[in-house]
Design a protein around this motif. Structure first.
Motif, mmCIF file in Angstrom:
data_model
loop_
_atom_site.group_PDB
_atom_site.id
_atom_site.type_symbol
_atom_site.label_atom_id
_atom_site.label_comp_id
_atom_site.label_asym_id
_atom_site.label_seq_id
_atom_site.Cartn_x
_atom_site.Cartn_y
_atom_site.Cartn_z
ATOM 1 N N ASP A 186 0.821 -1.199 0.000
ATOM 2 C CA ASP A 186 0.000 0.000 0.000
ATOM 3 C C ASP A 186 0.867 1.265 0.000
ATOM 4 O OD1 ASP A 186 -2.463 1.126 -0.144
ATOM 5 O OD2 ASP A 186 -2.768 1.255 2.019
ATOM 6 N N GLU A 187 2.084 1.167 0.566
ATOM 7 C CA GLU A 187 2.956 2.338 0.628
ATOM 8 C C GLU A 187 3.433 2.772 -0.755
ATOM 9 O OE1 GLU A 187 6.151 1.791 3.313
ATOM 10 O OE2 GLU A 187 4.859 0.926 4.840
ATOM 11 N N THR A 188 3.786 1.835 -1.611
ATOM 12 C CA THR A 188 4.298 2.209 -2.931
ATOM 13 C C THR A 188 3.186 2.681 -3.851
ATOM 14 O OG1 THR A 188 4.102 -0.068 -3.702
ATOM 15 C CG2 THR A 188 6.230 0.609 -2.781
ATOM 16 N N LYS A 189 1.974 2.332 -3.565
ATOM 17 C CA LYS A 189 0.867 2.725 -4.424
ATOM 18 C C LYS A 189 0.499 4.200 -4.243
ATOM 19 C CE LYS A 189 -2.688 -0.142 -4.796
ATOM 20 N NZ LYS A 189 -4.013 -0.732 -4.543
ATOM 21 N N ASN A 190 0.636 4.710 -3.026
ATOM 22 C CA ASN A 190 0.182 6.068 -2.727
ATOM 23 C C ASN A 190 1.339 7.026 -2.477
ATOM 24 O OD1 ASN A 190 -2.510 5.269 -2.848
ATOM 25 N ND2 ASN A 190 -2.472 4.557 -0.737
ATOM 26 N N GLN A 191 2.354 6.976 -3.300
ATOM 27 C CA GLN A 191 3.475 7.891 -3.143
ATOM 28 C C GLN A 191 3.070 9.270 -3.656
ATOM 29 O OE1 GLN A 191 6.137 7.200 -1.514
ATOM 30 N NE2 GLN A 191 5.743 5.021 -1.308
ATOM 31 N N GLY A 192 3.604 10.312 -3.013
ATOM 32 C CA GLY A 192 3.236 11.678 -3.348
ATOM 33 C C GLY A 192 4.048 12.252 -4.489
ATOM 34 N N TYR A 243 7.943 12.215 -4.103
ATOM 35 C CA TYR A 243 8.535 10.909 -4.403
ATOM 36 C C TYR A 243 8.664 10.706 -5.906
ATOM 37 C CZ TYR A 243 9.065 5.876 -4.833
ATOM 38 O OH TYR A 243 9.513 4.634 -5.171
ATOM 39 N N ARG A 244 7.594 11.002 -6.634
ATOM 40 C CA ARG A 244 7.615 10.809 -8.089
ATOM 41 C C ARG A 244 8.623 11.737 -8.751
ATOM 42 N NH1 ARG A 244 1.997 10.745 -7.184
ATOM 43 N NH2 ARG A 244 1.813 12.809 -8.097
#
Length: 121
Positions: free
Chosen positions: A2-8, A11-12
């Motif tokens: 779930d952490e890698t799915k909702n990166q801000g 992060y991107r």
């Protein structure tokens, strides 16, 4: 997971900048190998690398300057637009220099306090 799915956004952005930096390193390594194959001295290769790096840094600073200038100009225009000409400026009700019972002068609570002469003519 779930952490890698909702990166801000940060992060991107960092991920993309890291990929861009890796691509630049690979291109630089390829060019250094090409220079070696052509027989160019290592000192000249290092000089060319630094010249290119400094030129890119200069271009980025130049771009940052114009972006900052544009943003400051937009803020100045927005500030000027916020002070609308249809707003009334308070006069007469506050202390300070104004026209009052004894003519124009410095008033505090409807009493003239400046050392000017009174208009009794």
């Amino acid at each position: 997971m779930d952490e890698t799915k909702n990166q801000g956004f940060a992060y991107r952005l960092g991920y993309r900048l890291g990929r861009l930096q890796g691509a630049c390193r690979r291109i630089e390594t390829t060019l250094v190998g090409w220079f070696k194959k052509k027989g160019i001295p290592p000192m000249a290769t290092r000089s060319v690398r630094w010249i290119v790096k400094l030129a890119v840094a200069g271009l980025l600073l130049y771009l940052a300057f114009w972006i900052a200038l544009f943003v400051l100009g937009a803020l100045a225009i927005a500030n000027a637009a916020a002070i609308a000409p249809d707003q009334e400026i308070p006069t007469g009700d506050s202390d300070g220099w104004r026209h009052g019972h004894s003519g124009f002068g410095d008033y505090i609570d409807d009493y003239r306090v400046d050392p000017g002469r009174f208009d009794n003519d």
